[in-house]
Write an enzyme that holds these catalytic residues in place. Structure first.
Site, mmCIF file in Angstrom:
data_model
loop_
_atom_site.group_PDB
_atom_site.id
_atom_site.type_symbol
_atom_site.label_atom_id
_atom_site.label_comp_id
_atom_site.label_asym_id
_atom_site.label_seq_id
_atom_site.Cartn_x
_atom_site.Cartn_y
_atom_site.Cartn_z
ATOM 1 N NE ARG A 25 26.330 22.140 86.737
ATOM 2 C CZ ARG A 25 25.711 23.234 87.152
ATOM 3 N NH1 ARG A 25 24.440 23.435 86.846
ATOM 4 N NH2 ARG A 25 26.369 24.140 87.866
ATOM 5 C CB VAL A 27 18.753 14.730 87.652
ATOM 6 C CG1 VAL A 27 18.412 13.414 88.357
ATOM 7 C CG2 VAL A 27 17.570 15.192 86.795
ATOM 8 N N GLY A 108 8.792 8.843 72.505
ATOM 9 C CA GLY A 108 9.092 7.410 72.554
ATOM 10 C C GLY A 108 9.630 7.029 73.928
ATOM 11 C CG ASP A 132 12.042 17.408 66.222
ATOM 12 O OD1 ASP A 132 13.081 17.980 65.821
ATOM 13 O OD2 ASP A 132 11.702 16.277 65.845
ATOM 14 N NE ARG A 167 24.247 30.046 42.795
ATOM 15 C CZ ARG A 167 25.507 29.631 42.871
ATOM 16 N NH1 ARG A 167 26.113 29.553 44.040
ATOM 17 N NH2 ARG A 167 26.147 29.279 41.785
ATOM 18 C CG MET A 174 16.799 17.720 61.995
ATOM 19 S SD MET A 174 17.625 16.930 63.368
ATOM 20 C CE MET A 174 18.596 15.699 62.462
ATOM 21 N NE ARG A 176 10.998 11.786 64.134
ATOM 22 C CZ ARG A 176 11.774 11.049 64.889
ATOM 23 N NH1 ARG A 176 12.433 10.058 64.374
ATOM 24 N NH2 ARG A 176 11.880 11.300 66.180
ATOM 25 C CE LYS A 218 11.608 39.950 49.668
ATOM 26 N NZ LYS A 218 11.319 39.092 50.787
ATOM 27 C CB SER A 220 19.097 36.200 46.906
ATOM 28 O OG SER A 220 19.026 37.068 48.013
#
Ligand code: F6P
Length: 328
Positions: A25, A27, A108, A132, A167, A174, A176, A218, A220
């Site tokens: 938008r 640009v 890339g 990232d 638990r 994400m 990588r 603790k 969990s």
């Protein structure tokens, strides 16, 4: 401003991220503001090769500032990595009288833009877009802030059920090659441990830390793992390891996956996208090329694309120390 550039192309390439639409938008509207034309290039470099172009004006980008994803679609084009593919792309740009392009994407996408510029001398400016946050030359990439908020939101929910059942949860986020999301969202969500590619914690230290956590009262725990963590085990393998070595823990795994890439961009990402989009067009009109526009200490700055591609980002080691302290 220079009069040589009359039409600018804009494309999104690689993994999408929230804020890309806000950047498109910006640009398109900056082009209109300076009375030059703008062409949307669909499906990244693949659409450039196939001539998937559409003229865009200020009204073509109405009501997209708040939308995740990218209206231009995105792709990772293998064909663009060949000289034949780039030749087809060049012919299409010439046919449509496009004088320069702005590519919104990650490493890339910038590498493709650089190659193209080397071969055809075509003016290119990059806007960093990836959740990232692993691009050199900017403190924030588009979508990173939104992804952090998404991850914190989800971990808050996981914590509710983790604490109800006493638990231990391994939550994979994400990243990588980089631990920015894991480290920052981990601190924000109060994680007991954070595993990132930049620090090899080792399995022994992980068990040690979980033991301490249990001993401190603790009931969990949340362990956040970056996708690219180098501990050498997937979240499921880590669960097996803890099951075997610490049967006192009831362990579950959550892989957050692509939901982190979606959603309405945060205000921070919308403002960042707007600032970077304006700068990308104006710097092209000033005759600059082969730069990435980024944010450093809240200033919009230019970094040579080559440096952006080759440079490495670093996690703030102080954050690791902070996390260690506040998670005792
Ligand atoms: O580069 C952003 C990213 O979200 C990485 O964190 C992740 O590894 C990758 O994209 C996933 O890519 P794809 O959508 O092609 O599976």
């Amino acid at each position: 401003m220079s009069v040589n550039i009359k039409k600018i192309g804009v494309l999104t390439s690689g993994g999408d991220s929230p804020g890309m639409n806000a950047a498109i938008r910006a640009v398109v509207r900056t082009c209109a503001f300076h009375n030059i034309e703008c062409t949307g290039i669909y499906r990244g470099y693949q659409g450039m090769i196939e001539g998937d172009f559409k003229e865009m004006g200020p009204r073509s980008v109405n009501n997209i500032i708040n939308k995740g994803g990218t209206i231009l679609k995105s792709a990772r084009s293998k064909e663009f990595m060949t000289p034949e593919g780039r030749k087809k792309a060049y012919d299409n740009l010439v046919k449509h009288k496009i004088d320069a392009f702005v590519v919104i994407g990650g490493n890339g996408s910038f590498t493709g833009g650089l190659l193209f510029n080397k071969e055809y001398g075509f003016p290119v400016i990059g806007i960093p877009g990836t959740i990232d946050n692993d691009i050199y030359g900017t403190s924030h990439t588009l979508g990173y802030d939104t992804a952090l908020n998404t991850v914190v939101d989800v971990i808050d929910k996981i914590r509710d059920t983790a604490s109800s059942h006493n638990r231990l949860f391994f939550v994979e986020v994400m990243g990588r090659d980089a631990g920015h999301i894991a480290l920052n969202a981990g601190i924000g969500a109060g994680a007991e441990e954070i595993l990132i590619p930049e620090e090899d914690m080792g399995l022994d230290r992980l068990l040690e830390s979980l033991r301490k956590s249990k001993a401190s009262g603790k009931s969990s725990s949340i362990v956040v793992i970056a996708e690219g963590d180098k501990i050498g085990k997937s979240a499921f393998e880590l669960k097996d390891y803890v099951d075997q070595n610490m049967p006192e823990y009831d362990v579950r795994v959550s892989i957050l996956g692509h939901m982190q890439r979606g959603g309405s961009p945060s205000c921070f990402d919308r403002v960042l996208a707007s600032r970077l989009g304006v700068k990308a067009v104006e710097t092209l009109l000033e005759g600059n090329s082969n730069y990435m526009v980024g944010l450093i200490r809240d200033e919009v700055v230019l970094t040579p694309l080559e440096n952006a591609v080759k440079g490495k980002t670093h996690v703030d080691k102080e954050l690791i120390r902070v996390s260690d302290i506040v998670s005792i």
